[in-house]
Design a protein around this motif. Structure first.
Motif, short mmCIF file in Angstrom:
data_model
loop_
_atom_site.label_atom_id
_atom_site.label_comp_id
_atom_site.label_asym_id
_atom_site.label_seq_id
_atom_site.Cartn_x
_atom_site.Cartn_y
_atom_site.Cartn_z
N PHE A 1 48.00 58.92 24.23
CA PHE A 1 48.16 57.95 23.15
C PHE A 1 46.80 57.34 22.82
O PHE A 1 46.40 57.26 21.66
CB PHE A 1 49.10 56.81 23.56
CG PHE A 1 50.54 57.15 23.76
CD1 PHE A 1 50.98 58.47 23.79
CD2 PHE A 1 51.47 56.15 23.93
CE1 PHE A 1 52.32 58.76 24.00
CE2 PHE A 1 52.81 56.42 24.12
CZ PHE A 1 53.24 57.74 24.16
N GLY A 2 46.13 56.87 23.89
CA GLY A 2 44.84 56.20 23.70
C GLY A 2 43.77 57.10 23.14
O GLY A 2 42.94 56.68 22.34
N VAL A 3 43.77 58.37 23.58
CA VAL A 3 42.79 59.32 23.05
C VAL A 3 42.97 59.48 21.55
O VAL A 3 42.02 59.39 20.77
CB VAL A 3 42.91 60.68 23.76
CG1 VAL A 3 41.98 61.70 23.12
CG2 VAL A 3 42.58 60.53 25.24
N GLY A 4 44.21 59.71 21.14
CA GLY A 4 44.49 59.89 19.72
C GLY A 4 44.15 58.67 18.90
O GLY A 4 43.55 58.75 17.83
N VAL A 5 44.52 57.50 19.43
CA VAL A 5 44.25 56.25 18.71
C VAL A 5 42.75 55.99 18.62
O VAL A 5 42.23 55.64 17.55
CB VAL A 5 44.96 55.08 19.41
CG1 VAL A 5 44.45 53.74 18.88
CG2 VAL A 5 46.46 55.18 19.20
N ALA A 6 42.03 56.15 19.73
CA ALA A 6 40.59 55.87 19.73
C ALA A 6 39.86 56.77 18.75
O ALA A 6 38.99 56.31 17.99
CB ALA A 6 40.03 56.04 21.14
N LEU A 7 40.19 58.05 18.74
CA LEU A 7 39.54 58.98 17.82
C LEU A 7 39.85 58.63 16.37
O LEU A 7 38.96 58.65 15.51
CB LEU A 7 39.97 60.41 18.12
CG LEU A 7 39.48 61.00 19.45
CD1 LEU A 7 40.09 62.38 19.68
CD2 LEU A 7 37.96 61.08 19.47
N SER A 8 41.10 58.30 16.09
CA SER A 8 41.48 58.02 14.70
C SER A 8 40.87 56.71 14.22
O SER A 8 40.41 56.61 13.08
CB SER A 8 43.01 57.98 14.56
OG SER A 8 43.57 56.94 15.35
N VAL A 9 40.85 55.68 15.08
CA VAL A 9 40.29 54.39 14.68
C VAL A 9 38.78 54.48 14.50
O VAL A 9 38.20 53.96 13.54
CB VAL A 9 40.65 53.30 15.72
CG1 VAL A 9 39.90 52.01 15.43
CG2 VAL A 9 42.16 53.05 15.70
N ALA A 10 38.10 55.17 15.44
CA ALA A 10 36.64 55.26 15.37
C ALA A 10 36.17 56.04 14.15
O ALA A 10 35.13 55.74 13.57
CB ALA A 10 36.11 55.91 16.65
#
Length: 381
Positions: A126-135
């Motif tokens: 979850f965090g990997v996907g969120v971090a990549l999309s937000v960044a």
């Protein structure tokens, strides 16, 4: 893990683009808050319907159908009016709801005593996907616009769908395709299930509220600017990966779910108090809050997957906890957006979130216990 990569990014990858979306489509702050809260509301409303779907298609088949819907809705929703965007966002929420409910069921079914580690690995995605999309949201939008950026969020969904279809073909005829049984309603009468739902709801409310409004708060109170605020939010989500992976260790060191749950709730409170009192120390708060949010969602899903439960309840525990939990969570971004719009005060918003963190700590005392839910529940997971 591939599925987990897509169970939050299509939602949380949008908030950094809210200023551009609002300017283009004329969205009010409350309507902009719906871009995050609407999928969470779908989590609450649709979760009870997932168990019948999974009984008919099997949890694996239900997940394939959900990934297909998620890919289409994510890709098509930005190409229209504000109404189209909101309808597409609701469909994204419906698709993710199915994944939310069936992934813990699959982990419970297939992982056995390795469930905490497997759930941590899946949730860390979850965090990997969120971090990549937000960044990447603001830099990519500067090049191709916000519509193209939102559409790109569908690409990893297509990858996950292709891999899962290949998995089903390989397992054709095996037990992995078999629907599982389970009671529809009995778990709703269990007090401990309700405590677990409150704990899950408080951490989800804090996560989605922060994901929606953190960039704006950092921009205004810490003076970071839009791009740097988006980067800070990506750090918040990226650190969450470490928090999620630490859940099995934290449960061992802190004597189970109770100690871990209370600790993660206190960390949430420190995060919001820090933003209110010393926003200039935002790098410190991004680490504390990131660990809290990753560990909170990881612990919530792990408790669903490992809690001993009456065999008649089946996957009903996952559906019930997420129905109630996301009903709490859906109100967070909208209410806090309204509070800020009415007062102009981000510190007030932060102190309200401190109160939610306190409720999370109280709920953890009962939610983290390992006693069985249901009169005929097995002693072990």
């Amino acid at each position: 893990m591939l599925v987990g990569l897509n169970l939050r990014a299509p939602i949380v990858g949008v908030p950094p683009l809210i200023p551009a979306i609002s300017a283009d489509l004329g969205l009010t702050p409350t309507a902009a808050g719906l871009l995050t809260s609407l999928p969470v509301l779908c989590f609450a409303l649709v979760s009870p319907l997932v168990a019948p779907l999974a009984r008919r298609l099997g949890p694996d088949g239900a997940l394939v159908a959900a990934l297909g819907l998620l890919a289409l809705a994510t890709a098509l929703r930005p190409w229209g009016t504000g109404v189209v965007l909101l309808v597409g966002t609701a469909l994204v929420g419906v698709a993710i709801t199915v994944g939310n409910v069936v992934v813990p069921v699959l982990v419970r079914r297939d992982a056995g005593r390795r469930a905490p580690a497997v759930m941590a690995a899946s949730t860390s995605a979850f965090g990997v996907g969120v971090a990549l999309s937000v960044a990447s949201a603001v830099p990519v939008a500067d090049q191709i616009g916000w519509r193209g950026t939102v559409t790109l969020l569908a690409a990893p969904v297509v990858v996950a769908l292709a891999v899962w279809v290949a998995r089903l073909r390989k397992a054709r005829g095996g037990a992995v395709l078999a629907p599982a049984g389970g009671s529809r309603t009995g778990v709703w009468r269990e007090v401990d299930a309700w405590w677990l739902a409150v704990f899950f709801g408080m951490q989800a409310c804090l996560f989605y509220s922060t994901s929606t409004w953190l960039p704006a708060q950092l921009d205004q109170d810490a003076g970071l600017g839009e791009a740097l605020a988006g980067t800070a939010a990506s750090v918040f989500h990226l650190v969450g990966i470490a928090g999620t992976l630490a859940v099995p260790l934290a449960m061992r060191l802190l004597r189970g779910g109770v100690g871990a749950g209370v600790t993660f709730g206190v960390m949430w409170m420190i995060f919001f108090a820090g933003l209110a009192l010393a926003p200039g120390l935002w790098p410190v708060w991004m680490v504390v809050g990131g660990l809290a949010q990753g560990a909170g969602i990881g612990l919530g899903l792990t408790l669903i997957a490992i809690r001993p439960v009456d065999a008649d309840y089946g996957r009903g525990l996952s559906a019930m906890v997420q129905t109630v939990g996301y009903a709490f969570a859906a109100t967070g971004p909208v209410v806090l957006g309204w509070v800020h719009g009415a007062t102009g005060s981000w510190p007030l918003v932060s102190w309200l979130c401190v109160g939610v963190g306190l409720v999370m700590c109280v709920a953890a005392v009962r939610a983290g216990q390992g006693r069985p839910i249901g009169t005929r529940a097995a002693v072990g997971p």
